[in-house]
Scaffold this motif. Structure first.
Motif, PDB file in Angstrom:
ATOM      1  N   ILE A 244      -4.732   1.614 -14.969  1.00 36.43           N
ATOM      2  CA  ILE A 244      -3.809   0.474 -14.873  1.00 36.43           C
ATOM      3  C   ILE A 244      -2.962   0.573 -13.611  1.00 36.43           C
ATOM      4  CG2 ILE A 244      -1.841  -0.663 -15.980  1.00 36.43           C
ATOM      5  CD1 ILE A 244      -2.967   0.374 -18.676  1.00 36.43           C
ATOM      6  N   ILE A 245      -2.470   1.783 -13.315  1.00 38.65           N
ATOM      7  CA  ILE A 245      -1.547   1.970 -12.189  1.00 38.65           C
ATOM      8  C   ILE A 245      -2.260   1.892 -10.847  1.00 38.65           C
ATOM      9  CG2 ILE A 245      -0.030   3.651 -11.062  1.00 38.65           C
ATOM     10  CD1 ILE A 245       0.710   4.646 -13.888  1.00 38.65           C
ATOM     11  N   GLU A 246      -3.425   2.525 -10.748  1.00 31.50           N
ATOM     12  CA  GLU A 246      -4.110   2.613  -9.441  1.00 31.50           C
ATOM     13  C   GLU A 246      -4.413   1.259  -8.817  1.00 31.50           C
ATOM     14  OE1 GLU A 246      -7.512   2.769  -6.701  1.00 31.50           O
ATOM     15  OE2 GLU A 246      -7.465   1.896  -8.715  1.00 31.50           O
ATOM     16  N   PRO A 247      -4.931   0.273  -9.545  1.00 37.31           N
ATOM     17  CA  PRO A 247      -5.224  -1.014  -8.904  1.00 37.31           C
ATOM     18  C   PRO A 247      -3.986  -1.695  -8.324  1.00 37.31           C
ATOM     19  CG  PRO A 247      -6.362  -0.857 -11.014  1.00 37.31           C
ATOM     20  CD  PRO A 247      -5.412   0.285 -10.952  1.00 37.31           C
ATOM     21  N   ARG A 248      -2.855  -1.623  -9.035  1.00 36.49           N
ATOM     22  CA  ARG A 248      -1.648  -2.265  -8.522  1.00 36.49           C
ATOM     23  C   ARG A 248      -1.120  -1.536  -7.294  1.00 36.49           C
ATOM     24  NH1 ARG A 248       0.090  -7.218  -9.056  1.00 36.49           N
ATOM     25  NH2 ARG A 248       0.283  -7.174 -11.322  1.00 36.49           N
ATOM     26  N   MET A 249      -1.119  -0.207  -7.323  1.00 34.75           N
ATOM     27  CA  MET A 249      -0.655   0.548  -6.160  1.00 34.75           C
ATOM     28  C   MET A 249      -1.593   0.340  -4.979  1.00 34.75           C
ATOM     29  SD  MET A 249       2.220   2.017  -6.830  1.00 34.75           S
ATOM     30  CE  MET A 249       2.336   3.291  -5.558  1.00 34.75           C
ATOM     31  N   ARG A 250      -2.887   0.280  -5.237  1.00 29.92           N
ATOM     32  CA  ARG A 250      -3.837   0.011  -4.164  1.00 29.92           C
ATOM     33  C   ARG A 250      -3.585  -1.373  -3.565  1.00 29.92           C
ATOM     34  NH1 ARG A 250      -8.615   2.143  -2.468  1.00 29.92           N
ATOM     35  NH2 ARG A 250      -8.657   3.626  -4.221  1.00 29.92           N
ATOM     36  N   GLU A 251      -3.255  -2.349  -4.416  1.00 28.27           N
ATOM     37  CA  GLU A 251      -2.954  -3.691  -3.925  1.00 28.27           C
ATOM     38  C   GLU A 251      -1.731  -3.675  -3.008  1.00 28.27           C
ATOM     39  OE1 GLU A 251      -1.976  -8.188  -5.636  1.00 28.27           O
ATOM     40  OE2 GLU A 251      -1.790  -6.447  -6.957  1.00 28.27           O
ATOM     41  N   ILE A 252      -0.690  -2.956  -3.406  1.00 24.84           N
ATOM     42  CA  ILE A 252       0.521  -2.863  -2.577  1.00 24.84           C
ATOM     43  C   ILE A 252       0.193  -2.251  -1.221  1.00 24.84           C
ATOM     44  CG2 ILE A 252       2.744  -1.688  -2.367  1.00 24.84           C
ATOM     45  CD1 ILE A 252       3.066  -2.035  -5.414  1.00 24.84           C
ATOM     46  N   PHE A 253      -0.542  -1.141  -1.231  1.00 28.46           N
ATOM     47  CA  PHE A 253      -0.889  -0.481   0.028  1.00 28.46           C
ATOM     48  C   PHE A 253      -1.815  -1.356   0.873  1.00 28.46           C
ATOM     49  CE2 PHE A 253      -0.203   3.710  -2.376  1.00 28.46           C
ATOM     50  CZ  PHE A 253       1.109   3.782  -1.953  1.00 28.46           C
ATOM     51  N   THR A 254      -2.720  -2.069   0.236  1.00 25.82           N
ATOM     52  CA  THR A 254      -3.635  -2.937   0.980  1.00 25.82           C
ATOM     53  C   THR A 254      -2.891  -4.083   1.657  1.00 25.82           C
ATOM     54  OG1 THR A 254      -5.466  -2.398  -0.527  1.00 25.82           O
ATOM     55  CG2 THR A 254      -5.686  -4.400   0.801  1.00 25.82           C
ATOM     56  N   LEU A 255      -1.913  -4.652   0.971  1.00 27.99           N
ATOM     57  CA  LEU A 255      -1.106  -5.719   1.579  1.00 27.99           C
ATOM     58  C   LEU A 255      -0.301  -5.174   2.755  1.00 27.99           C
ATOM     59  CD1 LEU A 255       0.124  -7.560  -1.634  1.00 27.99           C
ATOM     60  CD2 LEU A 255      -1.515  -8.413   0.058  1.00 27.99           C
ATOM     61  N   ALA A 256       0.205  -3.947   2.624  1.00 29.13           N
ATOM     62  CA  ALA A 256       0.914  -3.323   3.750  1.00 29.13           C
ATOM     63  C   ALA A 256      -0.036  -3.069   4.915  1.00 29.13           C
ATOM     64  CB  ALA A 256       1.563  -2.016   3.297  1.00 29.13           C
ATOM     65  N   LEU A 257      -1.257  -2.630   4.601  1.00 25.94           N
ATOM     66  CA  LEU A 257      -2.270  -2.411   5.634  1.00 25.94           C
ATOM     67  C   LEU A 257      -2.565  -3.705   6.389  1.00 25.94           C
ATOM     68  CD1 LEU A 257      -4.538  -0.653   6.945  1.00 25.94           C
ATOM     69  CD2 LEU A 257      -6.020  -1.424   5.057  1.00 25.94           C
ATOM     70  N   ARG A 258      -2.732  -4.797   5.662  1.00 25.10           N
ATOM     71  CA  ARG A 258      -3.019  -6.083   6.309  1.00 25.10           C
ATOM     72  C   ARG A 258      -1.865  -6.516   7.215  1.00 25.10           C
ATOM     73  NH1 ARG A 258      -5.392  -9.172   0.925  1.00 25.10           N
ATOM     74  NH2 ARG A 258      -7.383  -8.025   0.815  1.00 25.10           N
ATOM     75  N   GLU A 259      -0.640  -6.228   6.789  1.00 25.56           N
ATOM     76  CA  GLU A 259       0.521  -6.571   7.611  1.00 25.56           C
ATOM     77  C   GLU A 259       0.485  -5.804   8.928  1.00 25.56           C
ATOM     78  OE1 GLU A 259       4.002  -8.402   8.775  1.00 25.56           O
ATOM     79  OE2 GLU A 259       2.815  -8.861   6.974  1.00 25.56           O
ATOM     80  N   LEU A 260       0.128  -4.528   8.868  1.00 26.54           N
ATOM     81  CA  LEU A 260       0.032  -3.727  10.091  1.00 26.54           C
ATOM     82  C   LEU A 260      -1.128  -4.198  10.966  1.00 26.54           C
ATOM     83  CD1 LEU A 260       0.674  -0.170   8.608  1.00 26.54           C
ATOM     84  CD2 LEU A 260       2.260  -1.550   9.963  1.00 26.54           C
ATOM     85  N   GLN A 261      -2.254  -4.522  10.350  1.00 28.68           N
ATOM     86  CA  GLN A 261      -3.407  -5.009  11.114  1.00 28.68           C
ATOM     87  C   GLN A 261      -3.108  -6.343  11.773  1.00 28.68           C
ATOM     88  OE1 GLN A 261      -6.249  -4.935   7.876  1.00 28.68           O
ATOM     89  NE2 GLN A 261      -7.227  -3.047   8.630  1.00 28.68           N
ATOM     90  N   LYS A 262      -2.455  -7.218  11.040  1.00 27.46           N
ATOM     91  CA  LYS A 262      -2.136  -8.551  11.554  1.00 27.46           C
ATOM     92  C   LYS A 262      -1.271  -8.470  12.797  1.00 27.46           C
ATOM     93  CE  LYS A 262       0.991 -10.944   9.405  1.00 27.46           C
ATOM     94  NZ  LYS A 262       1.685 -11.688   8.332  1.00 27.46           N
ATOM     95  N   ASN A 263      -0.399  -7.488  12.847  1.00 23.32           N
ATOM     96  CA  ASN A 263       0.516  -7.353  13.974  1.00 23.32           C
ATOM     97  C   ASN A 263       0.082  -6.271  14.964  1.00 23.32           C
ATOM     98  OD1 ASN A 263       3.040  -9.180  13.327  1.00 23.32           O
ATOM     99  ND2 ASN A 263       2.428  -8.248  11.391  1.00 23.32           N
ATOM    100  N   LEU A 288      -3.610   8.251  -2.477  1.00 25.18           N
ATOM    101  CA  LEU A 288      -4.151   6.897  -2.515  1.00 25.18           C
ATOM    102  C   LEU A 288      -3.809   6.149  -1.239  1.00 25.18           C
ATOM    103  CD1 LEU A 288      -5.546   4.577  -4.026  1.00 25.18           C
ATOM    104  CD2 LEU A 288      -3.328   4.018  -5.049  1.00 25.18           C
ATOM    105  N   ALA A 289      -2.575   6.303  -0.756  1.00 26.84           N
ATOM    106  CA  ALA A 289      -2.178   5.637   0.487  1.00 26.84           C
ATOM    107  C   ALA A 289      -3.015   6.122   1.661  1.00 26.84           C
ATOM    108  CB  ALA A 289      -0.694   5.877   0.754  1.00 26.84           C
ATOM    109  N   GLU A 290      -3.319   7.411   1.695  1.00 24.95           N
ATOM    110  CA  GLU A 290      -4.155   7.937   2.783  1.00 24.95           C
ATOM    111  C   GLU A 290      -5.558   7.341   2.738  1.00 24.95           C
ATOM    112  OE1 GLU A 290      -3.891  12.177   2.384  1.00 24.95           O
ATOM    113  OE2 GLU A 290      -2.125  12.292   3.701  1.00 24.95           O
ATOM    114  N   GLN A 291      -6.074   7.114   1.524  1.00 27.90           N
ATOM    115  CA  GLN A 291      -7.379   6.461   1.408  1.00 27.90           C
ATOM    116  C   GLN A 291      -7.343   5.046   1.977  1.00 27.90           C
ATOM    117  OE1 GLN A 291      -8.788   6.470  -2.664  1.00 27.90           O
ATOM    118  NE2 GLN A 291      -8.298   8.643  -2.957  1.00 27.90           N
ATOM    119  N   VAL A 292      -6.272   4.315   1.666  1.00 30.23           N
ATOM    120  CA  VAL A 292      -6.163   2.921   2.092  1.00 30.23           C
ATOM    121  C   VAL A 292      -5.922   2.813   3.593  1.00 30.23           C
ATOM    122  CG1 VAL A 292      -4.818   0.792   1.866  1.00 30.23           C
ATOM    123  CG2 VAL A 292      -5.382   2.138  -0.171  1.00 30.23           C
ATOM    124  N   PHE A 293      -5.005   3.630   4.119  1.00 28.89           N
ATOM    125  CA  PHE A 293      -4.609   3.511   5.518  1.00 28.89           C
ATOM    126  C   PHE A 293      -5.500   4.321   6.460  1.00 28.89           C
ATOM    127  CE2 PHE A 293      -0.640   2.476   3.299  1.00 28.89           C
ATOM    128  CZ  PHE A 293      -0.321   1.284   3.915  1.00 28.89           C
TER     129      PHE A 293
END
Length: 359
Positions: A244-263, A288-293
């Protein structure tokens, strides 16, 4: 009545007067139509009149609504009253007060926060962005940070708050970028409450004590979970919590990743990422954050504070501890200028100078 380290941002509109904090949260579970939450998110919403009486949106008929500014004022007033009750010999009004705001706040939201603080009886106020305070705590914990962060390197602080996740990009001379994501620890708690069918309060306790972001949990641990609506207590595996927790945390990190990529910052982050906020202490959050970023991630844990050392040595308190350190450095240097601009350019450089002198 008992002391709490944190004040949950809940306001319950009782007929006899507003109630703030844990009690407000509990009463809101019984009567949701009187509960105000996420006032800071509303205050950062540029598309609404932030001084209008709009909260709570689902107010019961006959309930007088409040504005985001009103709610913020009540939170701040509660803190002032609590301080004066605990420390009558050191009146709150005599102190300079540092008030943190999300990185997402625009100039209007900052001005309205200043207004709310003044109406709550605050004097001599300095506004500071939350991720900057949290990063100051990380610098304090890492006296060798100059070996980790080269001159000119960019570094990102991701501060996972209750209602939002703030992101800020620094380098030596200034704040390069700020952003806010409309998801935070409260969303993780809500997911748990729904997924394992337990009250929000218990879901929050389970998240803090047993939560993990790693689905590959094989320790076979089971956690007792009270039921709702008269259902009996049962046990849930830690692996279920992770699912339950991992998908939501992955979503948060993924949105942060997209923000960094966009800029176009992702490829220039020579110093990596610092993770702060309550959810940063979840088991496996950094991994998990290291996997995403795809880069190193450090958890910002404060240190070197007397008194309740174990209680404040947590990423959840990084902003508060950073504020203490920041305020102490200002006082030691005789600095009382207002650093509250939209981006507070140059603050990182000031932090660096103070850390080299005092760490």
């Amino acid at each position: 009545m008992r002391e709490e380290l944190l004040l949950p941002s809940f306001l319950f509109l009782e007929q006899s007067g507003p109630i703030v904090g844990v009690l407000a949260q509990r009463k809101g579970l019984e009567i949701p139509g009187r509960l105000v939450s996420s006032a800071k998110s509303w205050l950062s919403h540029a598309g609404i009149d932030r001084t209008a009486q709009i909260l709570p949106p689902t107010a019961l008929e006959g309930i007088a609504k409040v504005s985001p500014v009103d709610a913020s004022r009540e939170y701040l007033r509660h803190l002032r009253v609590a301080w004066d009750a605990k420390h009558p010999e050191l009146p709150f009004a005599q102190h300079q007060v540092l008030v943190t705001v999300p990185a997402s706040f625009d100039a209007v939201a900052r001005d309205l926060t200043q207004k709310a603080a003044e109406e709550a009886g605050y004097r001599n106020i300095v506004l500071l962005e939350e991720p900057q305070a949290a990063f100051y705590a990380w610098i304090e914990r890492n006296p060798d940070w100059r070996e980790q962060v080269g001159v000119g390197d960019l570094i990102v602080v991701i501060d996972i708050g209750g209602g939002t996740t703030d992101l800020i990009v620094f380098n030596d001379d200034n704040v390069r970028h700020t952003a806010s994501i409309g998801l935070g620890g409260r969303n993780v708690t809500n997911d748990l409450a729904i997924g394992i069918r337990t009250p929000l309060e218990r879901a929050e306790e389970i998240k803090r004590s047993h939560g993990t972001c790693l689905r590959a949990v094989t320790d076979g641990e089971y956690i007792p979970v009270p039921g709702v609506g008269g259902r009996e207590e049962r046990e849930v595996s830690r692996a279920v919590l992770a699912s339950i927790i991992e998908p939501r945390m992955r979503e948060i990190f993924t949105l942060a990743l997209r923000e960094l990529q966009k800029n176009h910052y992702l490829d220039t982050l020579g110093a990596g990422i610092v993770l702060t906020g309550g959810c940063a202490r979840l088991h496996g959050a950094a991994e998990l954050a290291e996997q995403v970023f795809g880069m190193p991630v450090k958890v910002g844990v404060p240190k070197g504070v007397g008194g309740l050392v174990d209680a404040v040595a947590s990423p959840a308190h990084a902003t508060g501890v950073g504020l203490v350190r920041y305020g102490a450095a200002r006082l030691a240097n005789g600095r009382d200028e207002d650093l509250g601009s939209d981006r507070m350019r140059g603050l990182f450089k000031k932090m660096s100078e103070w850390v080299r002198q005092y760490v």
